[in-house]
Write a protein that holds these residues in place. Structure first.
Motif, PDB file in Angstrom:
ATOM      1  N   ARG A 104       0.825  -1.206   0.000  1.00  0.00           N
ATOM      2  CA  ARG A 104       0.000   0.000   0.000  1.00  0.00           C
ATOM      3  C   ARG A 104       0.860   1.258   0.000  1.00  0.00           C
ATOM      4  NH1 ARG A 104      -4.793   2.402   1.262  1.00  0.00           N
ATOM      5  NH2 ARG A 104      -4.706   4.196   2.653  1.00  0.00           N
ATOM      6  N   VAL A 114      -0.426   6.542  -0.004  1.00  0.00           N
ATOM      7  CA  VAL A 114      -1.437   6.867  -1.005  1.00  0.00           C
ATOM      8  C   VAL A 114      -2.008   8.238  -0.665  1.00  0.00           C
ATOM      9  CG1 VAL A 114      -3.620   6.189  -2.055  1.00  0.00           C
ATOM     10  CG2 VAL A 114      -1.984   4.435  -1.321  1.00  0.00           C
ATOM     11  N   TYR A 141      -1.861  -2.198  -5.729  1.00  0.00           N
ATOM     12  CA  TYR A 141      -0.996  -1.034  -5.480  1.00  0.00           C
ATOM     13  C   TYR A 141       0.278  -1.187  -6.309  1.00  0.00           C
ATOM     14  CZ  TYR A 141      -4.016  -0.302  -1.414  1.00  0.00           C
ATOM     15  OH  TYR A 141      -5.095  -0.103  -0.588  1.00  0.00           O
ATOM     16  N   VAL A 178      -2.846   3.182  -8.555  1.00  0.00           N
ATOM     17  CA  VAL A 178      -3.676   2.309  -7.733  1.00  0.00           C
ATOM     18  C   VAL A 178      -4.852   1.874  -8.599  1.00  0.00           C
ATOM     19  CG1 VAL A 178      -5.141   2.133  -5.701  1.00  0.00           C
ATOM     20  CG2 VAL A 178      -3.019   3.431  -5.584  1.00  0.00           C
TER      21      VAL A 178
END
Length: 374
Positions: free
Chosen positions: A275, A278, A312, A317
């Motif tokens: 991840r 973001v 990801y 994304v």
């Protein structure tokens, strides 16, 4: 007053003093009295320079060259002296309030007239000096009036801008309050009532499967009410709308999937990649796209097996929602779900593809750039 304007008397003073002394040596009429002209010339130049900080005192000092010239035997102040006096009188008229500026002009005229008469000069000489000092004074007053008017116009323009901003802000606040009231009184109330009714229905059910489905719907309803209350609090700019709902984020995708699964949709979540960091707004928009896509599946495809994939990557994304073959879930033509998803994706210059799959299912795939492309 701008500091650059102070350069005028600072330059004019020494220049007039030098010109007065040069005139005393170069003009045949003044050459015989050169030594007597030095003192008045220096006093005139010093007074003009002093007017930079003390306009009235500097003007009076400059005007004192008249009686000083009479005492030391100078024939006249000459052309250079007149230039300097016009300049310092105009400067004082620009810098000083009206009464003090009139005082400076009156003293200059009186000194010139009295000195001319005592020196035995003609009446024309006594009239000529005031006649050339008055236009310089009027020019200074006109400049001051224009500067004050410009400053007043600037102040009024700033006040109008501020008032316009206040009016626009008040209109925005009023509209936000109206929307918040409508959301609270209509939508949130209706959802709350439906949630309460689901709770009553759940307590009457005996089938564990049915109870779990209704429990999921009840939990989803409560969460929707919390989110709407949070939205109302944001719109009203108040912190009294209850505890804020959790922020929308793909980190909560598993909770969202669990809610729709409890509502009877067989769904599988797959998260691929790290991840990392973001952007907050992008994260919220991606979550809303996922939420809307799953809602569409519930509405239009029924209990169709659905696969949710969140990927990801370093520069983007991706979110995809694909429901099973033979259970296509086209977007509702009368709603705004698909339009809203496209708007959210376009904010980040991403891509959205929504349509039927070759095997008969339906897919929504959204890609959000996270690098420079966003």
């Amino acid at each position: 007053m701008k500091r650059s304007a102070r350069v005028i008397p600072l330059v004019l003073g020494p220049l007039v003093g030098v010109l007065a002394i040069a005139e005393a040596h170069l003009d045949a009429e003044f050459a015989r009295h050169a030594s007597a002209i030095w003192g008045p010339g220096l006093l005139l130049g010093t007074g003009i320079a002093l007017a930079t900080w003390l306009p009235l005192a500097g003007t009076l000092a400059a005007v004192a060259c008249f009686p000083l010239g009479l005492l030391v035997g100078a024939p006249d102040i000459g052309g250079a002296g007149l230039i300097g006096l016009i300049g310092v009188v105009a400067w004082s008229a620009w810098r000083l309030p009206a009464r003090r500026a009139l005082l400076a002009l009156g003293v200059a005229i009186a000194a010139g007239v009295v000195t001319s008469l005592l020196a035995g000069q003609t009446v024309w000489e006594a009239i000529f000096q005031p006649a050339i000092l008055l236009p310089g004074w009027l020019l200074g007053r006109l400049s001051r009036t224009n500067a004050e008017r410009a400053a007043e116009l600037t102040r009024l323009a700033a006040a109008l801008d501020a008032e316009r901003e206040r009016s626009e802000h008040a209109a925005v606040v009023s509209e936000r309050t109206r929307i918040a009231r409508e959301v609270h009184d209509a939508v949130a109330h209706s959802v709350s009532v439906m949630t309460l009714q689901l709770g009553g229905l759940r307590r009457q059910l005996t089938d564990p499967v049915h109870r779990d489905v209704v429990l999921g719907l009840e939990r989803l309803g409560r969460r929707s009410v919390e989110e709407m209350r949070g939205l109302v609090g944001i719109l009203r700019d108040a912190g009294a709308a209850g505890p804020p709902a959790p922020e929308p984020s793909l980190a909560r995708a598993s909770e969202l999937v669990a809610d729709v699964a409890a509502a009877g949709l067989p769904v599988h979540l797959e998260v691929d990649g790290d991840r990392g960091e973001v952007p907050r707004l992008l994260d919220a928009s991606a979550y809303r796209v996922l939420q809307e896509a799953l809602t569409n599946v519930l509405r239009h495809a029924g209990p169709a097996p659905t696969r949710v994939t969140i990927r990801y990557e370093p520069s983007r994304v991706s979110v995809s929602v694909v429901n099973g073959a033979g259970n296509a879930a086209p977007p509702a033509t009368g709603g705004h779900g698909l339009v809203g998803m496209r708007e959210r994706v376009s904010l980040f210059r991403g891509t959205l593809r929504a349509g039927p799959e070759p095997d008969g299912g339906f897919a929504v795939r959204a890609t959000f750039p996270t690098g420079a492309a966003a």
